[in-house]
Design a protein around this motif. Structure first.
Motif, PDB file in Angstrom:
ATOM      1  N   VAL A 245      72.080  43.748  48.969  1.00 42.32           N
ATOM      2  CA  VAL A 245      72.893  43.857  50.174  1.00 42.32           C
ATOM      3  C   VAL A 245      73.948  44.929  49.927  1.00 42.32           C
ATOM      4  O   VAL A 245      74.678  44.870  48.932  1.00 42.32           O
ATOM      5  N   THR A 246      74.034  45.917  50.839  1.00 36.70           N
ATOM      6  CA  THR A 246      74.996  47.011  50.703  1.00 36.70           C
ATOM      7  C   THR A 246      76.128  46.805  51.706  1.00 36.70           C
ATOM      8  O   THR A 246      75.880  46.609  52.912  1.00 36.70           O
ATOM      9  N   TRP A 247      77.367  46.866  51.180  1.00 32.09           N
ATOM     10  CA  TRP A 247      78.555  46.620  51.986  1.00 32.09           C
ATOM     11  C   TRP A 247      79.437  47.869  52.010  1.00 32.09           C
ATOM     12  O   TRP A 247      79.355  48.736  51.145  1.00 32.09           O
ATOM     13  N   THR A 248      80.327  47.886  53.024  1.00 36.07           N
ATOM     14  CA  THR A 248      81.370  48.914  53.026  1.00 36.07           C
ATOM     15  C   THR A 248      82.327  48.656  51.882  1.00 36.07           C
ATOM     16  O   THR A 248      82.353  47.557  51.303  1.00 36.07           O
ATOM     17  N   SER A 249      83.131  49.653  51.545  1.00 33.32           N
ATOM     18  CA  SER A 249      83.980  49.550  50.349  1.00 33.32           C
ATOM     19  C   SER A 249      85.029  48.452  50.432  1.00 33.32           C
ATOM     20  O   SER A 249      85.524  47.997  49.407  1.00 33.32           O
ATOM     21  N   ASP A 250      85.355  47.992  51.662  1.00 28.87           N
ATOM     22  CA  ASP A 250      86.331  46.903  51.787  1.00 28.87           C
ATOM     23  C   ASP A 250      85.660  45.537  51.887  1.00 28.87           C
ATOM     24  O   ASP A 250      86.336  44.508  52.057  1.00 28.87           O
ATOM     25  N   GLY A 251      84.324  45.503  51.757  1.00 32.79           N
ATOM     26  CA  GLY A 251      83.583  44.246  51.781  1.00 32.79           C
ATOM     27  C   GLY A 251      83.599  43.540  53.111  1.00 32.79           C
ATOM     28  O   GLY A 251      83.332  42.326  53.180  1.00 32.79           O
ATOM     29  N   SER A 252      83.854  44.278  54.210  1.00 28.15           N
ATOM     30  CA  SER A 252      83.965  43.635  55.528  1.00 28.15           C
ATOM     31  C   SER A 252      82.699  43.748  56.366  1.00 28.15           C
ATOM     32  O   SER A 252      82.546  43.008  57.339  1.00 28.15           O
ATOM     33  N   GLN A 253      81.782  44.635  56.006  1.00 29.19           N
ATOM     34  CA  GLN A 253      80.627  44.870  56.869  1.00 29.19           C
ATOM     35  C   GLN A 253      79.385  45.166  56.031  1.00 29.19           C
ATOM     36  O   GLN A 253      79.430  45.929  55.056  1.00 29.19           O
ATOM     37  N   VAL A 254      78.262  44.544  56.439  1.00 26.10           N
ATOM     38  CA  VAL A 254      76.986  44.810  55.777  1.00 26.10           C
ATOM     39  C   VAL A 254      76.402  46.081  56.358  1.00 26.10           C
ATOM     40  O   VAL A 254      76.242  46.210  57.577  1.00 26.10           O
ATOM     41  N   LEU A 255      76.052  47.029  55.531  1.00 29.43           N
ATOM     42  CA  LEU A 255      75.436  48.272  55.970  1.00 29.43           C
ATOM     43  C   LEU A 255      73.926  48.139  56.041  1.00 29.43           C
ATOM     44  O   LEU A 255      73.296  48.645  56.973  1.00 29.43           O
ATOM     45  N   ARG A 256      73.318  47.427  55.099  1.00 28.56           N
ATOM     46  CA  ARG A 256      71.857  47.224  55.121  1.00 28.56           C
ATOM     47  C   ARG A 256      71.473  46.186  54.054  1.00 28.56           C
ATOM     48  O   ARG A 256      72.223  45.922  53.121  1.00 28.56           O
ATOM     49  N   THR A 257      70.283  45.656  54.208  1.00 30.11           N
ATOM     50  CA  THR A 257      69.699  44.717  53.261  1.00 30.11           C
ATOM     51  C   THR A 257      68.311  45.210  52.901  1.00 30.11           C
ATOM     52  O   THR A 257      67.545  45.648  53.770  1.00 30.11           O
ATOM     53  N   SER A 258      67.967  45.180  51.654  1.00 30.66           N
ATOM     54  CA  SER A 258      66.665  45.670  51.218  1.00 30.66           C
ATOM     55  C   SER A 258      66.063  44.724  50.190  1.00 30.66           C
ATOM     56  O   SER A 258      66.733  43.846  49.671  1.00 30.66           O
TER      57      SER A 258
END
Length: 310
Positions: A297-310
């Motif tokens: 799971v890839t998140w933004t640097s502030d851990g507030s939003q998921v960018l994608r899941t692989s």
């Protein structure tokens, strides 16, 4: 012949040593093998036999002391025959003398001093018990023992000791690692990879050419940087340590199992670094496994939003 070989008597008047030596049949002098010069091993065997005789109660303490001294004055096997004749068989001349460790060579010389010390300590102990019958009652019970003269007892609050090491997937553990890196002057970071009990950071190397150095962090300690390789600016770039907070990474770690669709999964790795897939932005990547499946799971640097899941 040793100079101690004439007849000696102990305090009971019995013969301690007989004059003369064991003779070979039909001869008037010791056989050739009995005249052989002594080795340390020969002497130590006799000292051990004398000590056993004393332990068995076959000889008295003054006899023990005298015989031990005679052993170290002796020069031949025949001399030892005369010393040992009444407590064991005569010493056999060995074809090869086996050397003993140097520590054993001093054993015989210390026997007399050791025996006297034991008797002296025993006498002191008996005297102390007679003088103060309360000693045995107070021994082993510090609460009943009187304080030393002029010393007042003081209550001391002992500091609490941490029962376990902080885990790397906790905010306390990551905050401690961030502070350790900061204390060691780490500023520009290429990536930080965190596992359950240890972490690895790739940082800008302190070298003339642009390069990466590796720092391993474990148990609250950061190892000295080790050169890894040369580095190109086109690889993604560095970020500053405090561009990402420990709290943001922990939030991503805690929420990744649900985001990956593996609510009972376990986080096995978390990584911080710039991503070429996200315009070079710093992102947080968390890997989750549940034994049969795994997702990242890839998140933004502030851990507030998921960018994608692989």
């Amino acid at each position: 012949m040793c100079r101690w070989c004439p007849v000696r008597r102990n305090r009971t008047g019995q013969h301690l040593l007989k004059a003369g030596f064991s003779m070979s049949a039909g001869s008037g002098k010791p056989s050739p093998d009995r005249r052989r010069r002594l080795s340390d091993a020969d002497r130590e065997r006799c000292v051990e036999a004398i000590s056993r005789a004393y332990s068995d109660g076959r000889i008295a303490v003054d006899d023990l002391q005298t015989r031990t001294a005679l052993v170290y004055e002796a020069t031949s096997i025949a001399d030892l025959d005369a010393i040992m004749h009444d407590i064991r068989e005569p010493v056999r001349a060995s074809s090869v003398s086996q050397p003993l460790p140097s520590g054993f060579r001093r054993y015989g010389r210390l026997v007399m001093a050791g025996v006297l010390m034991v008797f002296g300590l025993a006498a002191i102990g008996v005297s102390a018990l007679i003088d103060d019958g309360s000693s045995s009652r107070n021994a082993g019970d510090p609460a009943q023992a009187p304080p030393a003269p002029g010393v007042d007892p003081v209550d001391v609050d002992a500091p609490e000791i941490a029962a376990e090491e902080m885990g790397m997937f906790t905010e306390a553990g990551l905050t401690r690692m961030w502070a350790t890196f900061d204390d060691n002057g780490i500023e520009q970071v290429e990536s930080i990879t965190v596992r359950a009990s240890w972490a690895e950071a790739l940082v800008r190397a302190d070298s003339e050419q642009l390069g990466l150095a590796e720092i391993r962090y474990e148990g609250g300690l950061a190892m000295p940087p080790r050169w890894r390789r040369e580095y190109s600016e086109t690889e993604g770039g560095f970020f500053y340590l405090y561009d990402v907070s420990p709290g943001a990474l922990v939030r991503a770690i805690d929420e990744s199992p649900e985001a990956a669709g593996l609510p009972h999964g376990e986080t096995t790795l978390a990584r911080v670094g710039r991503s070429v897939f996200d315009d070079g932005d710093v992102v947080l990547t968390v890997r989750v496994e549940d034994g049969t499946d795994n997702h990242s799971v890839t998140w933004t640097s502030d851990g507030s939003q998921v960018l994608r899941t692989s």
